[in-house]
Design an enzyme around this catalytic site. Structure first.
Site, short mmCIF file in Angstrom:
data_model
loop_
_atom_site.label_atom_id
_atom_site.label_comp_id
_atom_site.label_asym_id
_atom_site.label_seq_id
_atom_site.Cartn_x
_atom_site.Cartn_y
_atom_site.Cartn_z
CE LYS A 1 -1.96 2.54 3.06
NZ LYS A 1 -2.18 3.98 2.68
CD GLU B 1 14.16 1.40 7.93
OE1 GLU B 1 14.72 2.36 8.50
OE2 GLU B 1 14.92 0.13 7.92
CB CYS C 1 13.10 10.02 6.83
SG CYS C 1 13.99 9.12 6.00
P1 NDP Z 1 2.46 7.93 8.20
O1 NDP Z 1 2.81 7.18 9.30
O2 NDP Z 1 1.38 8.65 8.55
O3 NDP Z 1 2.02 7.05 7.22
C1 NDP Z 1 3.05 6.14 6.30
C2 NDP Z 1 2.07 4.83 5.60
O4 NDP Z 1 1.51 4.19 6.73
C3 NDP Z 1 1.03 5.52 4.73
O5 NDP Z 1 0.77 4.61 3.72
C4 NDP Z 1 0.01 5.51 5.56
O6 NDP Z 1 -1.48 5.45 4.88
C5 NDP Z 1 -0.11 4.31 6.45
N1 NDP Z 1 -0.87 4.11 7.63
C6 NDP Z 1 -1.25 5.08 8.34
N2 NDP Z 1 -1.93 4.80 9.47
C7 NDP Z 1 -1.87 3.46 9.54
C8 NDP Z 1 -2.10 2.34 10.10
N3 NDP Z 1 -2.91 2.49 11.39
N4 NDP Z 1 -1.78 0.82 9.77
C9 NDP Z 1 -1.22 0.87 8.82
N5 NDP Z 1 -0.91 1.60 8.01
C10 NDP Z 1 -1.09 2.83 8.55
O7 NDP Z 1 3.46 8.76 7.66
P2 NDP Z 1 3.70 9.73 6.61
O8 NDP Z 1 3.14 9.39 5.28
O9 NDP Z 1 3.19 11.11 7.08
O10 NDP Z 1 5.01 9.99 6.17
C11 NDP Z 1 5.91 10.96 6.94
C12 NDP Z 1 6.64 9.90 8.05
O11 NDP Z 1 7.69 8.92 7.46
C13 NDP Z 1 7.81 10.80 8.80
O12 NDP Z 1 7.43 10.72 10.22
C14 NDP Z 1 9.22 10.61 8.31
O13 NDP Z 1 9.96 10.71 9.29
C15 NDP Z 1 8.94 8.92 8.12
N6 NDP Z 1 9.73 8.60 7.17
C16 NDP Z 1 10.86 7.34 7.48
C17 NDP Z 1 11.58 7.11 6.57
C18 NDP Z 1 12.98 6.37 7.09
O14 NDP Z 1 13.36 5.59 6.20
N7 NDP Z 1 13.13 6.11 8.51
C19 NDP Z 1 11.74 7.59 5.24
C20 NDP Z 1 10.64 8.37 5.07
C21 NDP Z 1 9.76 8.95 5.90
P3 NDP Z 1 -2.15 6.92 4.35
O15 NDP Z 1 -0.94 7.81 4.06
O16 NDP Z 1 -2.70 6.56 3.19
O17 NDP Z 1 -3.03 7.29 5.74
#
Ligand code: NDP
Length: 484
Positions: A174, A249, A283
């Protein structure tokens, strides 16, 4: 209006509910496509397709798997322009960045893991004197789930699915509902490359519904997740009772330590990038700058001058440095953090305001923002903003810099600017970070382990680490008669 569809069992299909979500173009603030609002029924269909495909895919020769993955890599490259434009429209990032980084890297992910699987090996341990030989079988896990965020949409989506399928798993994946377009377009490429039906299934929808259904599915045995720390914690709680294998991550609040003995011009140019690339929505961005007192005044002046020269504008224009933030709620979140910083006594050296871009007045644009902060404990220093906001704090000596750098809950990456080799080694060992860059930033060799410490995650991806995650090691112990 364009309708994005799920890609299940090699076919494009609507969600069973026929319900749709709006997809916004952040550079104009308008809805430009619809996304299927998939529910657990759709995840169940994707799981079934993956499960049916698994016996054949897991027994497909490594050469054949590799060949298909290299074809996918070639096709991503061949469609660079279309994919880069789609990424830019969907995410708000400059087209130049999508062309130079996001899409080439998505191709590299398939190419790298398509090659890596042909070199992946396991260990053998002979128990000398006991006449037994142990060897480790590395078998694919089965059906695995991959969930990726919106900041580097196709780049991070492929970073997960490529090692998963290279290792012989089938996948239910997803992308973020905020940026689904390039994962949707990938379906055509998978079909054209001859990836067997059901090996990679792409389901669109919201995190709490579609993502949650993947995590909650009892037969999906491993989850690779990149996203926020709070979501990661939620996923870990949901997955724990089913003993799923997890790779998380998560967020970062990465220190950028600048010492007076560094190569100043290189540091200045790279620090502008590490602060504001992709509107600060990486990130790995160095969102906390710590600068040695001796050069602090000069640095602040030079840095602000360079930041002031950055162009915030239409992501499709070639000279744009910062495009739009990804969504209205995200813009509001970042603006709120700027207000918090103000109320905490932060001194805004530059930026802090929304930008109205001509003919794109409703887009989500924000000035790159530089805030001088006196106290390392305030919220703007401790919490992840994930936008074009960077803070500056001065330090007297290495010990103070190290103490402040480690004094957050995150531990993803750190950057050090110095020409002192001894300091480089000392700090590399002592910094709480999964990745340390010295005199560079965002330099990535895909063979290296990638991931964070503390609240930035669990596990490592990249190189053979990713292939280890996506396989189950099984020890086989054979007893043999030493003589005829
Ligand atoms: P989110 O945690 O909001 O979302 C990440 C993914 O998880 C999306 O596909 C989201 O879907 C999905 N998701 C949200 N809630 C749930 C749930 N309850 N169960 C399962 N899946 C869920 O992060 P963001 O998209 O806002 O991304 C930003 C964050 O990602 C920042 O904190 C950043 O630091 C981190 N990040 C970390 C990286 C790393 O390698 N450590 C690299 C890049 C980003 P949907 O968006 O459709 O709601």
């Amino acid at each position: 209006m364009k309708k994005i569809q799920n890609y299940i069992n090699g076919e494009y299909t609507n969600a069973t509910s026929e319900a749709w979500l709006d997809n916004y173009n952040p550079s104009t603030g308008t809805v430009y496509s619809k996304i299927p609002k998939s529910a657990s029924e759709d995840v169940a269909l994707a799981y079934k397709a993956a499960c049916d495909a698994f016996p054949s895919w897991s027994n497909t020769t490594l050469e054949e798997r590799s060949k298909i993955m290299l074809r996918i890599a070639d096709l991503i490259e061949a469609n660079l322009d279309e994919l880069a434009k789609a990424e830019s429209l969907d995410n708000g990032k400059p087209l130049s960045l999508a062309k130079a980084v996001d899409i080439p890297r998505a191709s590299s992910n398939f190419r790298f893991f398509g090659n890596a699987i042909t070199q992946f090996a396991s260990e053998a341990h002979e128990s000398v004197g006991l006449n037994t030989m142990n060897f480790t079988l590395r078998q694919p896990i089965g059906v695995v789930g991959c969930i990726s965020p919106w900041n580097l949409p196709l780049y991070l989506f492929t970073w997960k699915v490529a090692p998963a399928i290279a290792a012989g798993n089938c996948v239910v994946a997803k992308p973020s509902e905020v940026t689904p377009m390039t994962a949707y377009l990938l379906g055509n490429i998978l079909t054209e490359a001859g990836l067997p039906k059901g090996v990679l299934n792409i389901v669109h929808g919201t995190g709490p519904e579609t993502g949650q259904a993947i995590v909650a599915h009892p037969k999906i045995k491993a989850i690779s997740f990149t996203g926020g720390t709070a979501t990661g914690e939620h996923i870990a709680r949901a997955a724990a009772p089913m003993f799923k294998k997890l790779s998380l991550e998560l967020g970062g609040k990465n220190p950028n330590l600048i010492f007076a003995d560094c190569d100043y011009d290189k540091m200045l140019a790279v620090t502008v990038k590490s602060s504001f690339a992709n509107q600060g929505q990486i990130c790995l961005c160095g969102s906390r700058i710590y600068v040695e007192e001796r050069i602090a005044e000069k640095f602040k002046q030079d840095f602000v001058a360079k930041v002031a020269a950055l162009k915030v504008g239409n992501p499709l224009e070639a000279d744009t440095n910062l495009g739009a933030l990804v969504s209205k709620p995200h813009l509001e979140k970042v603006l709120n953090y700027i207000n918090i910083a103000r109320s905490e006594g932060g001194n805004i050296l530059f930026g802090g305001e929304q930008v109205k871009v001509k003919d794109h007045e409703d887009g989500y644009y924000l000035q790159p923002t530089v805030i001088e902060v006196a106290n390392n404990q305030c919220r703007i220093q401790q919490e992840e903003v994930f936008g074009p906001v960077v803070t500056i704090v001065t330090f007297e000596d290495e010990a103070e810099a190290l103490q402040m750098a480690n004094d957050v809950k995150y531990g993803l990456s750190a950057t050090i600017w110095t020409n002192d080799l001894n300091r480089t080694m000392r700090l590399s060992k002592q910094l709480d970070a999964g990745i340390v860059w010295v005199n560079t930033w965002l330099n990535r060799d895909l063979r290296t382990p990638f991931g964070g410490m503390k609240d930035s995650g669990v596990g490592r991806e990249g190189g053979f680490e990713a292939l280890r995650f996506f396989t189950e090691p099984k020890n086989v112990c054979i007893s043999y008669a030493p003589s005829i």
